[in-house]
Design a protein around this motif. Structure first.
Motif, PDB file in Angstrom:
ATOM      1  N   TYR A   1     -13.040   5.166 -11.477  1.00  0.00           N
ATOM      2  CA  TYR A   1     -12.251   4.825 -10.296  1.00  0.00           C
ATOM      3  C   TYR A   1     -12.721   5.643  -9.105  1.00  0.00           C
ATOM      4  O   TYR A   1     -13.113   6.797  -9.248  1.00  0.00           O
TER       5      TYR A   1
ATOM      6  N   SER B   1     -11.116   1.210  -6.219  1.00  0.00           N
ATOM      7  CA  SER B   1     -11.954   0.219  -6.897  1.00  0.00           C
ATOM      8  C   SER B   1     -12.306   0.785  -8.268  1.00  0.00           C
ATOM      9  O   SER B   1     -12.246   1.997  -8.494  1.00  0.00           O
TER      10      SER B   1
ATOM     11  N   VAL C   1      -5.322  -0.050  -7.843  1.00  0.00           N
ATOM     12  CA  VAL C   1      -6.376  -1.066  -7.745  1.00  0.00           C
ATOM     13  C   VAL C   1      -5.806  -2.355  -7.148  1.00  0.00           C
ATOM     14  O   VAL C   1      -6.413  -2.978  -6.274  1.00  0.00           O
ATOM     15  N   ASP C   2      -4.630  -2.765  -7.620  1.00  0.00           N
ATOM     16  CA  ASP C   2      -4.011  -3.993  -7.118  1.00  0.00           C
ATOM     17  C   ASP C   2      -3.718  -3.909  -5.623  1.00  0.00           C
ATOM     18  O   ASP C   2      -3.790  -4.921  -4.907  1.00  0.00           O
TER      19      ASP C   2
ATOM     20  N   ARG D   1     -11.585   3.027  -2.412  1.00  0.00           N
ATOM     21  CA  ARG D   1     -12.252   1.733  -2.227  1.00  0.00           C
ATOM     22  C   ARG D   1     -13.311   1.744  -1.136  1.00  0.00           C
ATOM     23  O   ARG D   1     -14.417   1.237  -1.326  1.00  0.00           O
ATOM     24  N   ASP D   2     -12.981   2.303   0.038  1.00  0.00           N
ATOM     25  CA  ASP D   2     -13.955   2.267   1.136  1.00  0.00           C
ATOM     26  C   ASP D   2     -13.560   3.270   2.208  1.00  0.00           C
ATOM     27  O   ASP D   2     -12.571   4.010   2.077  1.00  0.00           O
TER      28      ASP D   2
ATOM     29  N   ILE E   1       0.837  -1.195   0.000  1.00  0.00           N
ATOM     30  CA  ILE E   1       0.000   0.000   0.000  1.00  0.00           C
ATOM     31  C   ILE E   1       0.874   1.248   0.000  1.00  0.00           C
ATOM     32  O   ILE E   1       0.609   2.211  -0.722  1.00  0.00           O
TER      33      ILE E   1
ATOM     34  N   ARG F   1      -5.535  -2.360  -3.595  1.00  0.00           N
ATOM     35  CA  ARG F   1      -6.847  -2.216  -2.958  1.00  0.00           C
ATOM     36  C   ARG F   1      -7.045  -0.830  -2.349  1.00  0.00           C
ATOM     37  O   ARG F   1      -7.760  -0.651  -1.360  1.00  0.00           O
TER      38      ARG F   1
END
Length: 229
Positions: free
Chosen positions: A76, A66, A60-61, A79-80, A14, A63
């Motif tokens: 895009y 998304s 994306v990979d 993600r959360d 990350i 995470r």
């Protein structure tokens, strides 16, 4: 000879994904929770669409982002909530570092009121959080919390569409300009959505910044809060 095994948690992936100025620009452009196509993110970062694809795939990979396809476009977004909180904490840390080097302060309007992913931040976000806690509409336990029965009644009175089944209902998020937490999570998201829908706050010309309207002042008056700007 004794050997030692390292314990790897996976955060280096990350960190690598975020540790690039181009990818930082892309993630920053998505910090208010909106979704953008690859071409627009390429323009934000000042690179070609071909180069953007590789950077976006790395995010994306890892995470961090998304992606979904709609027609011939790929959109895009962050993600959360957990990733959004990480980004806000990194911004907070960077702001402290910049402050130590006497860098310029953030735009005043961003400090007053802005979006942080899908919730309210800045001075207005902190005023809202403090009022909700003080009036016992929410209860905080550690870094999380829940909406009280009084809070659910308040949601109904203010026509805030919040589903209490969402868990966790809320959490604390470090505010990078105010240096104190504001509220994040599904409940805080629902409150900001209502404020936007009713034009209590409105977008400012500065990205992510919000301005409070007369309706917004009336909303805060009902919470016993006088907005000082």
């Amino acid at each position: 000879m004794e050997t030692h095994q390292s314990v790897q948690t996976g955060f280096s992936r990350i960190a690598e994904a975020l540790g690039d100025p181009i990818r930082e620009a892309m993630v920053s452009a998505l910090a208010d929770g909106k979704a953008l196509p690859a071409g627009e993110l390429a323009a934000v970062a000042g690179i070609s669409p071909q180069s953007a694809s590789a950077h976006l795939q790395k995010l994306v990979d890892a995470r961090v982002l998304s992606v979904w396809a709609q027609g011939r476009f790929r959109y895009y977004r962050i993600r959360d909530d957990d990733v959004a909180a990480l980004i806000e904490n990194l911004v907070d840390l960077a702001a402290k570092s910049h402050g130590a080097r006497k860098r310029a302060l953030p735009a005043e309007q961003l400090r007053k009121s802005r979006t942080c992913y899908h919730h309210l931040a800045g001075q207005l976000g902190v005023l809202l959080s403090n009022a909700l806690i003080r009036r016992r509409l929410v209860a905080i336990d550690g870094r999380g919390g829940h909406v009280t029965e009084q809070g659910l009644a308040w949601c109904r009175a203010e026509a805030i569409e919040f589903d209490p089944a969402q868990q966790p209902q809320l959490r604390l998020c470090n505010d990078w300009t105010e240096r104190v937490p504001h509220l994040a999570g599904p409940f805080a998201n629902a409150v900001l959505a209502r404020l936007l829908d009713t034009r209590c706050v409105a977008p400012h010309r500065i990205p992510r910044a919000l301005r409070i309207t007369d309706r917004g002042r009336a909303f805060f008056d009902r919470l016993g809060v006088q907005v000082p700007f």
